[in-house]
Design a protein around this motif. Structure first.
Motif, short mmCIF file in Angstrom:
data_model
loop_
_atom_site.label_atom_id
_atom_site.label_comp_id
_atom_site.label_asym_id
_atom_site.label_seq_id
_atom_site.Cartn_x
_atom_site.Cartn_y
_atom_site.Cartn_z
N MET A 10 19.99 18.11 -30.60
CA MET A 10 20.38 19.36 -31.27
C MET A 10 19.68 19.43 -32.63
SD MET A 10 24.22 20.45 -32.38
CE MET A 10 24.52 22.04 -33.09
N ASN A 29 21.99 13.66 -32.44
CA ASN A 29 23.20 13.72 -31.64
C ASN A 29 24.27 14.42 -32.51
OD1 ASN A 29 25.65 13.07 -30.44
ND2 ASN A 29 25.53 10.92 -31.00
N PRO A 30 24.90 15.48 -32.01
CA PRO A 30 25.83 16.23 -32.87
C PRO A 30 27.00 15.43 -33.41
CG PRO A 30 25.82 17.12 -30.64
CD PRO A 30 24.78 16.08 -30.68
N GLY A 31 27.35 14.34 -32.71
CA GLY A 31 28.51 13.55 -33.15
C GLY A 31 28.17 12.50 -34.19
N GLU A 32 26.90 12.35 -34.51
CA GLU A 32 26.49 11.34 -35.50
C GLU A 32 27.19 11.60 -36.83
OE1 GLU A 32 23.74 8.07 -36.00
OE2 GLU A 32 23.64 9.45 -34.31
N ARG A 33 27.65 10.54 -37.47
CA ARG A 33 28.32 10.73 -38.78
C ARG A 33 27.26 11.01 -39.84
NH1 ARG A 33 33.72 8.13 -38.57
NH2 ARG A 33 33.89 7.10 -36.57
N HIS A 46 25.54 8.11 -41.72
CA HIS A 46 24.46 7.40 -41.02
C HIS A 46 23.16 8.17 -41.09
CE1 HIS A 46 27.89 5.38 -38.71
NE2 HIS A 46 27.41 4.55 -39.60
N CYS A 67 31.53 10.04 -44.05
CA CYS A 67 31.77 9.31 -42.80
C CYS A 67 32.62 10.10 -41.83
CB CYS A 67 32.42 7.97 -43.10
SG CYS A 67 34.06 8.13 -43.84
N ILE A 68 33.38 11.08 -42.31
CA ILE A 68 34.24 11.82 -41.37
C ILE A 68 33.62 13.16 -40.98
CG2 ILE A 68 36.43 10.75 -42.10
CD1 ILE A 68 36.95 13.43 -43.65
N VAL A 69 32.39 13.39 -41.43
CA VAL A 69 31.77 14.68 -41.12
C VAL A 69 30.74 14.48 -40.01
CG1 VAL A 69 30.43 16.59 -42.07
CG2 VAL A 69 32.10 15.43 -43.50
N PRO A 70 31.00 15.00 -38.81
CA PRO A 70 29.96 14.93 -37.78
C PRO A 70 28.82 15.86 -38.17
CG PRO A 70 31.89 16.10 -36.96
CD PRO A 70 32.21 15.67 -38.33
N PHE A 87 26.94 18.00 -36.81
CA PHE A 87 26.85 19.42 -36.43
C PHE A 87 27.60 20.33 -37.41
CE2 PHE A 87 30.82 18.43 -34.20
CZ PHE A 87 31.57 19.57 -34.41
N GLN A 88 28.55 19.74 -38.14
CA GLN A 88 29.36 20.52 -39.09
C GLN A 88 28.57 20.94 -40.33
OE1 GLN A 88 32.10 21.74 -38.22
NE2 GLN A 88 33.80 20.36 -38.15
#
Lengths: 159, 279
Positions: A1, A17-21, A24, A59-62, A64-65
């Motif tokens: 994405m 990957n949209p779920g990556e923190r 990272h 760390c809590i923000v994926p 894609f946000q």
């Protein structure tokens, strides 16, 4: 994405990957190492960044946000006069800066100093609830923030 | 495990959200994603295959206040609710939101996400249940206002429904003479023991005019029958009334609905402590 966002004043596009923190992405893709990997649950504050001007644990923000958002890390923020107000205020109060949770301390202090509402000592302490600093006691942080508020006021009045 | 096959849908208006819901099957709706992040410790968050992100839909991020109620979009962050100040938000809701996580997390977490997180009910659930909040539920075709207590099944189990989402949360702002909010469990984090309890009372002279009791954790309750039993009593309550009410509570919050456990004992302790305020 493909995710477009503004990082430290520059528009960037990443394929991720949209779920990556976010922490990272900042550390591994952009080598922005002031955001440290800590608890990965938003409790320690060592990965703090400014997301659209608000201090947020990255760390809590994926990732894609953050589409079309603005991210500022401590590397960029350290070149601003606001950073120097906070640092000078901290230095005068004897706040220890070991380096691990600096991003949390500095961004939270910046948020308090920039806030339009005048906060009490307890409210300032509550703001630091998301920052686990083991080197400085919270009273010194409060004193540092108060110094920074005075410095900021002095600087803006001088303008 | 990396979830390379997650597709994220971004909408910019409510009608776009409805269109996406209509056309894509099996969507998971997310806003702040803090609850997803809380449950996972891996390098990347494991997301469902199709995700619809609501956090950036401007219509869902607005707040309106009228004389009788305050209306939140589900994507309003908890931080924004606190910024309204105690004067503009019901006391129990303000106390509850100010105790959630820390300011950094509250800047991302949303009120809609807090009440619709699956499994363990989070902090804002009990206060909103007690305040008789109403939810505007939108499907791809229409919208309807539903009381929160009716929308969520009373057993705490999820009900299968058509694709839908919460588009507004309406909270009455009437004033209460006694407003108690208590949170169980460790401060700042959510564990299996975390639960919230709200107790609201309104008097007229020395008559108890209205009372609301709500509890939300692994199970959630708001028993109108129990509340109706107390309404109309003369204050202060006598010791005999207290014993009688606690006995009735044992029946209303029955063991079939809420199995004997530490949480059940906590609920009864909180209820007794709150009712003592009326003695």
């Amino acid at each position: 994405m493909i995710i477009p966002f503004e990082l430290n004043g520059n528009m960037v596009y990443i394929d991720s990957n949209p779920g990556e923190r976010l922490v990272h992405i900042l550390r591994r893709r952009f080598n922005l190492l002031t955001a440290k990997e800590g608890c990965l649950s938003g409790r320690c504050g060592s990965c703090m960044v400014l997301l659209d001007g608000k201090p947020v644990p990255s760390c809590i923000v994926p990732v894609f946000q953050i589409r079309n958002s603005s991210i500022v890390t401590l590397e960029h923020f350290s070149a601003t006069p606001e950073y120097h107000d906070v640092m000078e205020g901290f230095a005068n109060a004897g706040v220890s800066m070991c380096g691990f949770c600096d991003a949390g301390k500095i961004f939270i202090a910046h948020a308090i100093v920039s806030s339009e509402t005048r906060m009490s000592k307890d409210e300032i302490k509550a703001m630091f609830a998301g920052n686990m600093c083991r080197c400085t006691n919270v009273d010194d942080l409060v004193a540092g923030v108060k110094n920074a508020i005075a410095l900021r006021r002095k600087r803006t009045n001088a303008k | 495990m990396l979830n390379k096959y997650t597709t994220v849908y971004h909408a910019s208006t409510v009608s776009e959200v409805q269109t996406i819901l209509k056309n894509i099957a099996g969507l998971s709706i997310v806003a702040g994603c803090t609850e997803i992040a809380r449950r996972q410790t891996g390098r990347a968050l494991h997301l469902p295959a199709n995700v619809l992100a609501l956090a950036r839909v401007p219509e869902l991020c607005t707040m309106t206040k009228t004389e009788r109620y305050i209306e939140f979009g589900p994507s309003v962050t908890l931080d924004e609710i606190l910024k309204l100040g105690r004067k503009n938000v019901p006391d129990v809701l303000f106390d509850c939101v100010s105790g959630i996580a820390n300011p950094g997390v509250r800047a991302v977490a949303t009120i809609g996400g807090n009440i619709s997180a699956k499994g363990q009910r989070l902090s804002a659930f009990a206060p909103l249940l007690a305040l008789d909040a109403r939810l505007e539920i939108r499907t791809p075709y229409d919208a309807a206002w539903i009381p929160m207590a009716r929308y969520f099944s009373n057993t705490g189990k999820e009900q299968p429904r058509d694709p839908e989402f919460i588009s507004r949360i309406r909270v009455p702002t009437e004033s209460w003479d006694i407003a108690i909010y208590r949170r169980l469990g460790q401060e700042g984090i959510v564990t299996d023991q975390t639960a919230s309890f709200a107790f609201l009372v309104k008097f007229q002279k020395n008559i108890l005019a209205d009372i609301r009791v709500a509890y939300a954790g692994r199970f959630f309750f708001r028993k109108r029958e129990f509340e109706n039993l107390i309404i109309g009593r003369t204050l202060p309550l006598s010791e005999k009334d207290m014993i009688n009410l606690m006995d009735k509570a044992e029946l209303f919050f029955g063991k079939d609905l809420f199995p004997p456990s530490y949480e059940r004992k906590c609920l009864f302790n909180l209820l007794e402590e709150s009712l003592r305020e009326l003695t």
